[in-house]
Design an enzyme around this catalytic site. Structure first.
Site, PDB file in Angstrom:
ATOM      1  N   TYR A 148      27.565  30.874  49.003  1.00  0.00           N
ATOM      2  CA  TYR A 148      27.818  30.786  47.557  1.00  0.00           C
ATOM      3  C   TYR A 148      28.352  29.400  47.211  1.00  0.00           C
ATOM      4  CZ  TYR A 148      29.701  32.145  42.957  1.00  0.00           C
ATOM      5  OH  TYR A 148      29.989  32.247  41.617  1.00  0.00           O
ATOM      6  N   ARG A 189      35.363  43.055  43.959  1.00  0.00           N
ATOM      7  CA  ARG A 189      36.380  42.078  43.602  1.00  0.00           C
ATOM      8  C   ARG A 189      37.709  42.783  43.339  1.00  0.00           C
ATOM      9  NH1 ARG A 189      33.057  37.792  39.906  1.00  0.00           N
ATOM     10  NH2 ARG A 189      31.873  39.615  39.293  1.00  0.00           N
TER      11      ARG A 189
HETATM   12  N1  UDP Z   1      41.277  41.335  47.324  1.00  0.00           N
HETATM   13  C1  UDP Z   1      42.109  42.334  47.770  1.00  0.00           C
HETATM   14  N2  UDP Z   1      41.629  43.623  47.772  1.00  0.00           N
HETATM   15  C2  UDP Z   1      40.399  43.973  47.355  1.00  0.00           C
HETATM   16  C3  UDP Z   1      39.552  42.950  46.877  1.00  0.00           C
HETATM   17  C4  UDP Z   1      40.018  41.639  46.868  1.00  0.00           C
HETATM   18  O1  UDP Z   1      43.253  42.079  48.161  1.00  0.00           O
HETATM   19  O2  UDP Z   1      40.045  45.180  47.415  1.00  0.00           O
HETATM   20  C5  UDP Z   1      41.779  39.959  47.346  1.00  0.00           C
HETATM   21  C6  UDP Z   1      40.849  38.948  48.013  1.00  0.00           C
HETATM   22  O3  UDP Z   1      41.091  38.890  49.396  1.00  0.00           O
HETATM   23  C7  UDP Z   1      41.236  37.668  47.306  1.00  0.00           C
HETATM   24  C8  UDP Z   1      41.631  38.130  45.906  1.00  0.00           C
HETATM   25  O4  UDP Z   1      41.877  39.525  46.003  1.00  0.00           O
HETATM   26  O5  UDP Z   1      42.339  37.071  47.912  1.00  0.00           O
HETATM   27  C9  UDP Z   1      40.541  37.916  44.859  1.00  0.00           C
HETATM   28  O6  UDP Z   1      39.356  38.400  45.407  1.00  0.00           O
HETATM   29  P1  UDP Z   1      38.021  38.563  44.579  1.00  0.00           P
HETATM   30  O7  UDP Z   1      37.028  39.189  45.499  1.00  0.00           O
HETATM   31  O8  UDP Z   1      38.321  39.254  43.305  1.00  0.00           O
HETATM   32  O9  UDP Z   1      37.555  37.095  44.198  1.00  0.00           O
HETATM   33  P2  UDP Z   1      37.719  35.647  44.863  1.00  0.00           P
HETATM   34  O10 UDP Z   1      38.745  34.999  44.025  1.00  0.00           O
HETATM   35  O11 UDP Z   1      38.176  35.752  46.291  1.00  0.00           O
HETATM   36  O12 UDP Z   1      36.378  35.077  44.745  1.00  0.00           O
END
Ligand code: UDP
Length: 319
Positions: A148, A189
């Protein structure tokens, strides 16, 4: 005078569909293109009866033919959540590279303005905080998120090349974490995961110790920033996001409080290359676009929760 016409790739996705709404409200004729691998027709079902709205089921990595005039091309097609681009690595690379090339070629042929949906992922796991547009980033090209991040970095380079070499009028928005109605319930997410888990009474899955930070922007604010950027003169990338930063653990607790769930928090492994911090520096958007977010987190989360409740009722009713 006939209406202005816009092509929105990824128009059936979360942000793409909100863009369709905005352009229609501004009096445009909207051509919405999506291959529906992560987009969803339900996001645009309220638009199909509008005579100024047209849906084209197409993969934008294939040659794009559009008859007639085009004033703008908004390139929003791409898987955009970490679990999606892990499951669709080749499609993610292709839409960022080949898809961007096709969309730019179309904009060039039509004399249309082109806007690229880029991302804060261009900064990778950032060593500069908050992130300004002149930071070049810290990206692992061969890690699982590289498909990505590198596709979007390539897309930015391709966009600048079309601007410099072909004189196409281009804009690049670097989008930070955004939330709101029409996010897919199961897109993995943080917000969809936490809200769905809270509404089901399941434990909220915090990855790592939850000390990593993100800054969440409500979709209406983001769309307004993009609208202003499109109509500005700024060619170089511009951050659009909400600088209000919090840890993921704080965010999970916020969702527990908001939903009133009895759910607990469980801790899972942190995904590889998960950025430790993320916060947009929006000085440029403030100065050039007169833009800053106006929707506070509580208000945005309430609206999103209403959507999730409705969707989950529908999902449950289907069983
Ligand atoms: N995250 C989490 N639990 C979940 C999904 C995501 O703790 O069930 C964490 C993930 O590891 C990251 C943050 O939340 O640190 C945001 O993740 P997301 O997938 O929303 O988007 P990113 O900012 O990583 O693209």
């Amino acid at each position: 005078m006939s209406r202005s016409r816009v092509l929105i790739t990824g128009g059936a996705g979360f942000l793409g569909s909100h863009l369709c709404d905005r352009f229609l409200a501004e009096g445009y004729e909207v051509l919405c293109m999506d291959n529906l691998i992560t987009g969803d027709l339900r996001n645009i079902e309220h638009l199909v009866s509008d005579a100024n709205f047209h849906f084209h089921h197409q993969d934008v990595t294939e040659y794009i033919h559009v008859a007639g005039r085009l004033d703008a091309v908004m390139h929003f097609a791409s898987p955009a959540s970490p679990i999606d681009y892990l499951e669709l690595p080749i499609q993610t690379l292709k839409v960022g590279s080949l898809g961007t090339h096709k969309a730019l070629g179309l904009a060039h042929a039509k004399g249309a303005r082109f806007l690229l949906a880029s991302t804060s992922e261009c900064y990778g796991d950032p060593l500069v905080h908050p992130q300004r547009e002149d930071y070049w980033g810290n990206v692992n090209p061969v890690g699982p998120r590289g498909v990505y991040d590198e596709a979007k970095r390539f897309a930015e380079a391709m966009t600048m090349a079309y601007h410099r070499f072909h004189g196409v009028s281009t804009r690049i928005v670097r989008i930070f974490n955004t939330y709101g109605p029409r996010m897919r319930l199961n897109d993995g997410r943080a917000l969809p995961a936490f809200m769905s888990q809270a509404l089901r009474g399941d434990p909220l899955t915090v990855f790592g110790d939850g000390s990593q930070t993100r800054s969440f922007c409500y979709c209406d604010d983001l769309i307004d920033g993009i609208w202003r950027l499109l109509h500005s003169d700024e060619v170089l990338p511009t951050n659009i996001g909400n600088p209000s930063e919090m840890t993921i653990l704080e965010f999970a607790r916020k969702i527990i409080e908001l939903t009133g769930t009895q759910s607990e928090i469980v801790y899972k492994d942190l995904p590889q290359d998960d950025p430790k911090v993320r916060q947009p520096d929006i000085s440029k958007a403030k100065e050039l676009l007169g833009w800053e977010p106006v929707v506070d987190l509580d208000t945005g989360l309430e609206k999103t929760l209403a959507y999730f409740r409705e969707r989950m009722d529908l999902v449950e009713a289907a069983y």
